[in-house]
Design an enzyme around this catalytic site. Structure first.
Site, PDB file in Angstrom:
ATOM      1  N   LYS A  52      19.597 -25.697   1.061  1.00  0.00           N
ATOM      2  CA  LYS A  52      20.158 -24.699   0.132  1.00  0.00           C
ATOM      3  C   LYS A  52      20.892 -23.610   0.913  1.00  0.00           C
ATOM      4  O   LYS A  52      22.014 -23.227   0.564  1.00  0.00           O
ATOM      5  CB  LYS A  52      19.041 -24.098  -0.739  1.00  0.00           C
ATOM      6  CG  LYS A  52      18.503 -25.079  -1.780  1.00  0.00           C
ATOM      7  CD  LYS A  52      17.233 -24.588  -2.481  1.00  0.00           C
ATOM      8  CE  LYS A  52      16.685 -25.690  -3.400  1.00  0.00           C
ATOM      9  NZ  LYS A  52      15.438 -25.321  -4.086  1.00  0.00           N
ATOM     10  N   GLN A  96      10.683 -21.071  -3.763  1.00  0.00           N
ATOM     11  CA  GLN A  96      10.513 -22.521  -3.644  1.00  0.00           C
ATOM     12  C   GLN A  96       9.096 -22.929  -4.050  1.00  0.00           C
ATOM     13  O   GLN A  96       8.114 -22.323  -3.610  1.00  0.00           O
ATOM     14  CB  GLN A  96      10.821 -22.964  -2.196  1.00  0.00           C
ATOM     15  CG  GLN A  96      10.844 -24.461  -1.990  1.00  0.00           C
ATOM     16  CD  GLN A  96      12.007 -25.176  -2.711  1.00  0.00           C
ATOM     17  OE1 GLN A  96      13.033 -24.580  -3.017  1.00  0.00           O
ATOM     18  NE2 GLN A  96      11.835 -26.448  -2.988  1.00  0.00           N
ATOM     19  N   ASP A 119      17.189 -20.690 -10.831  1.00  0.00           N
ATOM     20  CA  ASP A 119      16.466 -21.956 -10.994  1.00  0.00           C
ATOM     21  C   ASP A 119      16.324 -22.319 -12.476  1.00  0.00           C
ATOM     22  O   ASP A 119      16.010 -23.468 -12.801  1.00  0.00           O
ATOM     23  CB  ASP A 119      15.047 -21.822 -10.418  1.00  0.00           C
ATOM     24  CG  ASP A 119      14.889 -22.497  -9.066  1.00  0.00           C
ATOM     25  OD1 ASP A 119      15.657 -23.428  -8.771  1.00  0.00           O
ATOM     26  OD2 ASP A 119      13.985 -22.082  -8.310  1.00  0.00           O
TER      27      ASP A 119
HETATM   28  N1  GUN Z   1      10.537 -27.503  -5.871  1.00  0.00           N
HETATM   29  C1  GUN Z   1      11.052 -28.709  -6.213  1.00  0.00           C
HETATM   30  N2  GUN Z   1      12.227 -28.545  -6.855  1.00  0.00           N
HETATM   31  C2  GUN Z   1      12.445 -27.215  -6.929  1.00  0.00           C
HETATM   32  C3  GUN Z   1      13.505 -26.446  -7.480  1.00  0.00           C
HETATM   33  O1  GUN Z   1      14.472 -26.941  -8.067  1.00  0.00           O
HETATM   34  N3  GUN Z   1      13.373 -25.096  -7.342  1.00  0.00           N
HETATM   35  C4  GUN Z   1      12.301 -24.518  -6.742  1.00  0.00           C
HETATM   36  N4  GUN Z   1      12.262 -23.187  -6.679  1.00  0.00           N
HETATM   37  N5  GUN Z   1      11.305 -25.211  -6.222  1.00  0.00           N
HETATM   38  C5  GUN Z   1      11.387 -26.560  -6.315  1.00  0.00           C
END
Ligand code: GUN
Length: 293
Positions: A52, A96, A119
């Site tokens: 990311k 995350q 998100d």
């Molecule tokens: N863990 C797995 N997928 C995601 C996501 O799209 N966003 C976040 N914050 N954590 C994750």
């Protein structure tokens, strides 16, 4: 059968976002700034967050990575969320998941200012999505919609079966596919681990979206001729063939299912690459105040 090339679509979207950032920069506007909060050292989370941050750099965004050890308290993490909520330079941020067991993920998600929740996990964004209002749509479902759109796949009036009912993929996906919109306008059935007639439902489906996290779950005898199959699964399976020692495996038994499909996403290279780029698009929208003022 046509293969849906998520890598190519994601690359095209990346180019489009980078061009828009260049225009913003030339006009003297604010450069979008994404922050990511990472707790602990889980291998999968480390990889995703690194990816990311790297993609932010590639499209020209500012990014900040905030790290905590597993021992961080819920109070400390809530204080971090509060700082990010109130930092005028941060347009959007993510925490995350998963978080250590002593921290309530729901409490953290609900503490995030929904206007910075790129998100799309906050109940305000989830609720707004479910009634068709402008909002941040979570990255994986948004990426799948984008694939259907860019491949011009007909969805109106079709029967879409979603396998899986997670908050991150299954539920939002089912909701989006039934919206009065394109892609959408589907008759939607959601099947899950307790469904009794799952195979019969799949055989009725024009579009199957599989998000169970069970490697090679969907077999050829569950798929109608000409169906569209979207595979959200990415399980790391041990492998003696690859250098890394593992192989990414989808939820679809690709070798036997693909010949029956009109369109299918491969793993890797299908839905996966779309997820991060969809987060970038949400960040761009946050930076432009395109959804919330
Ligand atoms: N863990 C797995 N997928 C995601 C996501 O799209 N966003 C976040 N914050 N954590 C994750």
């Amino acid at each position: 059968m046509q293969l849906i090339n998520g890598r190519a679509v994601a690359a095209q979207m990346k180019k489009e976002i980078a061009e828009e950032v260049s225009r913003i920069r030339e006009a003297g506007g604010k450069i979008p700034h994404l922050a990511a909060v990472l707790v602990g050292h889980d291998g999968g989370s480390e990889t995703y967050v690194a990816s990311k941050v790297k993609t932010c750099e590639e499209v020209g965004f500012k990014s900040s990575l905030i790290r905590y050890e597993d021992e961080v308290t819920e109070e400390e993490l809530l204080a971090c969320v509060d700082r990010l909520n109130n930092d005028p330079d941060i347009d959007g941020f993510i925490v995350q998941l998963p978080l250590p067991k002593h921290i309530s993920e729901q409490k953290i998600i609900e503490a995030i200012d929904y206007r910075k929740d790129v998100d799309g996990f906050h109940p305000i964004n989830v609720g707004r999505m479910s009634i068709g209002l402008p909002c941040f749509v979570s990255a994986t479902p948004a990426g799948i919609l984008e694939l259907l759109k860019r491949y011009d796949i007909e969805t109106k009036g079709k029967h879409c079966v979603v396998l899986g009912r997670s908050n991150i993929v299954g539920k939002p996906m089912a909701n989006l596919m039934m919206q009065k919109a394109y892609p959408g306008d589907c008759t939607v059935t959601v099947c899950h681990s307790r469904s009794e007639n799952l195979k019969e439902m799949c055989l009725e489906a024009d579009i199957i979206i599989v998000a169970l996290g069970v490697p090679e779950f969907l077999k050829a005898d569950m798929v109608k001729e000409g169906a569209v199959v979207i595979d959200v699964g990415i399980t790391r399976m041990p492998s003696s063939i690859t250098k890394s020692g593992f192989k990414l495996t989808g939820d679809v038994k690709f070798d036997e299912v693909s010949s029956k499909c009109s369109y299918i996403t491969p793993v890797p290279g299908g839905v996966g690459p779309m997820t991060i780029i969809s987060l970038m698009r949400n960040t761009l929208l946050a930076g432009k105040k395109a959804i919330y003022k």
